[in-house]
Design a protein around this motif. Structure first.
Motif, PDB file in Angstrom:
ATOM      1  N   PHE A  48    -108.174  -1.724  14.529  1.00 13.38           N
ATOM      2  CA  PHE A  48    -108.622  -2.260  15.815  1.00 13.38           C
ATOM      3  C   PHE A  48    -107.473  -2.921  16.568  1.00 13.38           C
ATOM      4  CE2 PHE A  48    -109.960  -4.825  12.196  1.00 13.38           C
ATOM      5  CZ  PHE A  48    -109.362  -6.055  12.428  1.00 13.38           C
ATOM      6  N   GLU A  49    -106.261  -2.412  16.326  1.00 13.21           N
ATOM      7  CA  GLU A  49    -105.057  -2.800  17.066  1.00 13.21           C
ATOM      8  C   GLU A  49    -104.791  -4.307  17.010  1.00 13.21           C
ATOM      9  OE1 GLU A  49    -105.693  -1.307  20.991  1.00 13.21           O
ATOM     10  OE2 GLU A  49    -105.263   0.776  20.427  1.00 13.21           O
ATOM     11  N   SER A  50    -105.206  -4.934  15.935  1.00 10.73           N
ATOM     12  CA  SER A  50    -104.950  -6.371  15.717  1.00 10.73           C
ATOM     13  C   SER A  50    -105.421  -7.228  16.894  1.00 10.73           C
ATOM     14  CB  SER A  50    -103.461  -6.626  15.450  1.00 10.73           C
ATOM     15  OG  SER A  50    -103.043  -5.975  14.273  1.00 10.73           O
ATOM     16  N   LYS A  51    -106.582  -6.857  17.454  1.00  9.36           N
ATOM     17  CA  LYS A  51    -107.151  -7.624  18.570  1.00  9.36           C
ATOM     18  C   LYS A  51    -108.506  -8.192  18.147  1.00  9.36           C
ATOM     19  CE  LYS A  51    -104.917  -4.954  22.266  1.00  9.36           C
ATOM     20  NZ  LYS A  51    -104.111  -6.063  22.784  1.00  9.36           N
ATOM     21  N   ILE A  52    -108.843  -9.321  18.717  1.00 10.76           N
ATOM     22  CA  ILE A  52    -110.098  -9.985  18.404  1.00 10.76           C
ATOM     23  C   ILE A  52    -110.644 -10.636  19.666  1.00 10.76           C
ATOM     24  CG2 ILE A  52    -109.111 -12.244  17.793  1.00 10.76           C
ATOM     25  CD1 ILE A  52    -111.861 -10.467  15.824  1.00 10.76           C
ATOM     26  N   ARG A  53    -111.976 -10.657  19.780  1.00  7.02           N
ATOM     27  CA  ARG A  53    -112.611 -11.286  20.930  1.00  7.02           C
ATOM     28  C   ARG A  53    -112.840 -12.765  20.626  1.00  7.02           C
ATOM     29  NH1 ARG A  53    -114.008  -7.776  24.775  1.00  7.02           N
ATOM     30  NH2 ARG A  53    -115.130  -9.420  25.875  1.00  7.02           N
ATOM     31  N   ILE A  54    -112.541 -13.605  21.606  1.00  4.72           N
ATOM     32  CA  ILE A  54    -112.681 -15.049  21.478  1.00  4.72           C
ATOM     33  C   ILE A  54    -113.784 -15.525  22.422  1.00  4.72           C
ATOM     34  CG2 ILE A  54    -111.524 -17.271  21.783  1.00  4.72           C
ATOM     35  CD1 ILE A  54    -110.585 -15.689  19.378  1.00  4.72           C
ATOM     36  N   GLN A  55    -114.667 -16.370  21.901  1.00  2.00           N
ATOM     37  CA  GLN A  55    -115.740 -16.915  22.736  1.00  2.00           C
ATOM     38  C   GLN A  55    -115.365 -18.307  23.239  1.00  2.00           C
ATOM     39  OE1 GLN A  55    -119.287 -18.256  20.461  1.00  2.00           O
ATOM     40  NE2 GLN A  55    -118.247 -17.427  18.665  1.00  2.00           N
ATOM     41  N   GLN A  56    -116.019 -18.690  24.300  1.00  2.00           N
ATOM     42  CA  GLN A  56    -115.796 -20.029  24.812  1.00  2.00           C
ATOM     43  C   GLN A  56    -116.394 -21.050  23.847  1.00  2.00           C
ATOM     44  OE1 GLN A  56    -117.177 -20.552  28.815  1.00  2.00           O
ATOM     45  NE2 GLN A  56    -115.664 -19.175  29.701  1.00  2.00           N
ATOM     46  N   SER A  57    -115.615 -22.040  23.486  1.00  2.00           N
ATOM     47  CA  SER A  57    -116.111 -23.079  22.586  1.00  2.00           C
ATOM     48  C   SER A  57    -117.133 -23.939  23.317  1.00  2.00           C
ATOM     49  CB  SER A  57    -114.962 -23.940  22.068  1.00  2.00           C
ATOM     50  OG  SER A  57    -114.266 -24.536  23.147  1.00  2.00           O
ATOM     51  N   LEU A  58    -118.103 -24.436  22.565  1.00  2.00           N
ATOM     52  CA  LEU A  58    -119.218 -25.173  23.157  1.00  2.00           C
ATOM     53  C   LEU A  58    -119.375 -26.518  22.473  1.00  2.00           C
ATOM     54  CD1 LEU A  58    -121.783 -25.207  24.978  1.00  2.00           C
ATOM     55  CD2 LEU A  58    -123.013 -24.211  23.040  1.00  2.00           C
ATOM     56  N   CYS A  59    -119.525 -27.556  23.257  1.00  2.00           N
ATOM     57  CA  CYS A  59    -119.832 -28.888  22.725  1.00  2.00           C
ATOM     58  C   CYS A  59    -121.346 -28.998  22.588  1.00  2.00           C
ATOM     59  CB  CYS A  59    -119.301 -29.975  23.655  1.00  2.00           C
ATOM     60  SG  CYS A  59    -117.513 -29.979  23.857  1.00  2.00           S
ATOM     61  N   PHE A  60    -121.823 -29.120  21.348  1.00  2.00           N
ATOM     62  CA  PHE A  60    -123.263 -29.145  21.136  1.00  2.00           C
ATOM     63  C   PHE A  60    -123.842 -30.548  21.141  1.00  2.00           C
ATOM     64  CE2 PHE A  60    -126.785 -26.494  20.464  1.00  2.00           C
ATOM     65  CZ  PHE A  60    -126.337 -25.207  20.322  1.00  2.00           C
ATOM     66  N   ALA A  61    -123.006 -31.572  20.960  1.00  2.00           N
ATOM     67  CA  ALA A  61    -123.528 -32.945  20.926  1.00  2.00           C
ATOM     68  C   ALA A  61    -124.268 -33.321  22.221  1.00  2.00           C
ATOM     69  CB  ALA A  61    -122.401 -33.931  20.637  1.00  2.00           C
ATOM     70  N   PRO A  62    -123.751 -32.972  23.418  1.00  2.00           N
ATOM     71  CA  PRO A  62    -124.523 -33.283  24.636  1.00  2.00           C
ATOM     72  C   PRO A  62    -125.875 -32.583  24.686  1.00  2.00           C
ATOM     73  CG  PRO A  62    -122.235 -32.777  25.181  1.00  2.00           C
ATOM     74  CD  PRO A  62    -122.428 -32.405  23.744  1.00  2.00           C
ATOM     75  N   ILE A  63    -125.950 -31.366  24.137  1.00  2.00           N
ATOM     76  CA  ILE A  63    -127.212 -30.635  24.120  1.00  2.00           C
ATOM     77  C   ILE A  63    -128.202 -31.313  23.176  1.00  2.00           C
ATOM     78  CG2 ILE A  63    -128.268 -28.405  23.617  1.00  2.00           C
ATOM     79  CD1 ILE A  63    -125.520 -27.153  24.271  1.00  2.00           C
ATOM     80  N   ILE A  64    -127.695 -31.765  22.020  1.00  2.00           N
ATOM     81  CA  ILE A  64    -128.552 -32.495  21.083  1.00  2.00           C
ATOM     82  C   ILE A  64    -129.024 -33.797  21.709  1.00  2.00           C
ATOM     83  CG2 ILE A  64    -128.624 -33.635  18.833  1.00  2.00           C
ATOM     84  CD1 ILE A  64    -126.614 -31.579  17.827  1.00  2.00           C
ATOM     85  N   LEU A  65    -128.138 -34.465  22.451  1.00  2.00           N
ATOM     86  CA  LEU A  65    -128.524 -35.694  23.153  1.00  2.00           C
ATOM     87  C   LEU A  65    -129.664 -35.426  24.126  1.00  2.00           C
ATOM     88  CD1 LEU A  65    -128.137 -38.665  23.950  1.00  2.00           C
ATOM     89  CD2 LEU A  65    -126.310 -37.928  25.511  1.00  2.00           C
ATOM     90  N   LEU A  66    -129.598 -34.317  24.859  1.00  2.00           N
ATOM     91  CA  LEU A  66    -130.691 -33.935  25.764  1.00  2.00           C
ATOM     92  C   LEU A  66    -131.983 -33.738  24.984  1.00  2.00           C
ATOM     93  CD1 LEU A  66    -131.852 -33.011  28.489  1.00  2.00           C
ATOM     94  CD2 LEU A  66    -130.956 -30.715  27.993  1.00  2.00           C
ATOM     95  N   GLY A  67    -131.892 -33.097  23.808  1.00  2.00           N
ATOM     96  CA  GLY A  67    -133.075 -32.899  22.976  1.00  2.00           C
ATOM     97  C   GLY A  67    -133.683 -34.210  22.517  1.00  2.00           C
ATOM     98  N   VAL A  68    -132.825 -35.184  22.186  1.00  2.00           N
ATOM     99  CA  VAL A  68    -133.310 -36.502  21.768  1.00  2.00           C
ATOM    100  C   VAL A  68    -134.046 -37.188  22.920  1.00  2.00           C
ATOM    101  CG1 VAL A  68    -132.608 -38.816  21.028  1.00  2.00           C
ATOM    102  CG2 VAL A  68    -131.544 -36.805  20.002  1.00  2.00           C
ATOM    103  N   VAL A  69    -133.460 -37.141  24.107  1.00  2.00           N
ATOM    104  CA  VAL A  69    -134.085 -37.774  25.276  1.00  2.00           C
ATOM    105  C   VAL A  69    -135.459 -37.155  25.559  1.00  2.00           C
ATOM    106  CG1 VAL A  69    -133.876 -38.141  27.765  1.00  2.00           C
ATOM    107  CG2 VAL A  69    -131.873 -38.446  26.291  1.00  2.00           C
ATOM    108  N   LEU A  70    -135.538 -35.825  25.519  1.00  2.00           N
ATOM    109  CA  LEU A  70    -136.818 -35.148  25.761  1.00  2.00           C
ATOM    110  C   LEU A  70    -137.838 -35.487  24.683  1.00  2.00           C
ATOM    111  CD1 LEU A  70    -135.648 -31.599  26.935  1.00  2.00           C
ATOM    112  CD2 LEU A  70    -136.725 -33.370  28.311  1.00  2.00           C
TER     113      LEU A  70
END
Length: 377
Positions: A342-364
């Motif tokens: 695969f020609e030594s290539k790899i797909r990279i995803q955008q990193s995500l901060c999950f703590a703010p999402i968990i904070l939203l879940g706590v508030v709800l």
């Protein structure tokens, strides 16, 4: 007025705000915060039992059920280790008397928190993808699902899994009826689903797919036929709940997950050379080592639910970032020519901060005193 409940909620808010701050600024949740929250949660569970706010059984269900949920989220690559520990600690620290007037689903804090965390996140993320992608990308994301080489194999495999789930549910129901044991439908579902995932793990671990498909599933299906009166009413009462759960599972974790993943790959991911990998990046593809007629070969498999115990997986799509050691290992393998396929290539995803999402879940969770959709009922 400052009381025990408000003190716990204030402590919970401080932990979540600190975790959100460090996750956004440093891209990590410190062990001091995560383990501190877990220790505070375990201590709180003991206090809840001694003060009569909950029973020992309900506390054990919260502790083990919360751990099971975060372990599954980590196993499936949704949570990094810090996110999982933070989520579990929150489940332990939420005061049970906050939901004293709710039903079994409401009182099971891990379930309420998971619903309030992931449903809003998924909706926001999906809306973002649909508004930023083109019509051609949406169509290609759909057609790529049916162009997968193993698509029909996956559908057939899910049929066997459905029979396994329904069969296990009926066996547990027969045993409980025989012993005159009565449990809440929610706890019954948790038990059956836990058995289901455990059996599937053993099947995958020891390559027992043929045993499951052609021996276990036919036996379970025969038990279902013989133990249930052959009427539409009897079958719907016995299996409808698990059938609905599994149809949701198929819709979300097969079709919708693959579609969103394809769209996500087109819109947000980028392909780079392995030589250009940097610490902190998150892979969007797996690299798996295979033995082909005695020769070692490496293959990219795209996004999949990773098995952290599979030694043949060189690079996973787990949500935690690449470390210096892993990057050095990958670069060395690339220099040795192992990734030429695969020609030594790899797909990279955008990193995500999950703590703010968990904070939203706590508030709800706190505001709605359970799953957010209860507000609309």
């Amino acid at each position: 007025m400052l009381n025990h409940q408000n003190l716990l909620l204030g402590t919970l808010g401080l932990f979540c705000l600190y975790a959100t701050y460090t996750d956004i600024r440093e891209r990590k949740i410190t062990n001091l915060c995560a383990y501190g929250l877990i220790y505070a949660g375990i201590l709180s569970q003991i206090i809840f039992i001694l003060s009569g706010n909950t029973t020992l059984l309900k506390s054990l269900i919260t502790v083990t059920g919360g751990f099971g949920i975060v372990f599954a989220l980590y196993w499936f690559g949704i949570f990094a280790a810090g996110d999982a520990k933070l989520f579990w600690g929150i489940c332990l620290l939420v005061p049970p008397d906050l939901f004293s007037g709710g039903n079994a689903l409401t009182q099971f804090v891990p379930a309420s928190l998971a619903i309030n965390t992931f449903v809003p996140y998924f909706l926001i993320f999906t809306i973002y993808l649909f508004t930023t992608s083109t019509g051609g990308q949406k169509l290609r994301a759909l057609t790529q699902i049916y162009q997968m080489d193993d698509f029909f194999k996956k559908v057939l495999d899910m049929l066997f899994r459905l029979i396994l789930l329904l069969g296990l549910g009926q066996v547990v129901n027969i045993l409980f009826t025989w012993q005159d044991i009565r449990v809440d439908p929610l706890y019954f579902s948790i038990l059956v689903l836990s058995l289901f995932f455990a059996v599937n793990y053993l099947v995958s671990k020891f390559s027992l797919e043929k045993w499951r498909n052609y021996i276990i599933c036919p036996i379970l299906f025969e038990i279902m036929i013989l133990s249930t009166p052959f009427t539409l009413r009897a079958w719907s009462q016995t299996y409808l709940m698990f059938l609905k759960l599994y149809l949701i599972y198929i819709a979300v974790f097969l079709f919708l997950r693959l579609y969103i993943d394809n769209l996500d790959s087109m819109v947000l991911d980028k392909e780079i050379d392995i030589a250009d990998l940097e610490e902190g990046m998150v892979s969007a593809e797996q690299i798996v080592k295979e033995d082909r007629d005695g020769e070692v070969a490496y293959q990219k498999t795209g996004f999949s639910l990773p098995n952290v115990l599979n030694e043949n997986v060189v690079l996973t799509t787990l949500s935690h970032a690449l470390s210096k050691e892993k990057i050095a290992e990958l670069k060395q393998l690339a220099q040795d020519g192992c990734f030429e396929a695969f020609e030594s290539k790899i797909r990279i995803q955008q990193s995500l901060c999950f703590a703010p999402i968990i904070l939203l879940g706590v508030v709800l969770t706190v505001l709605c005193q359970g799953p957010f959709f209860l507000v609309f009922q």
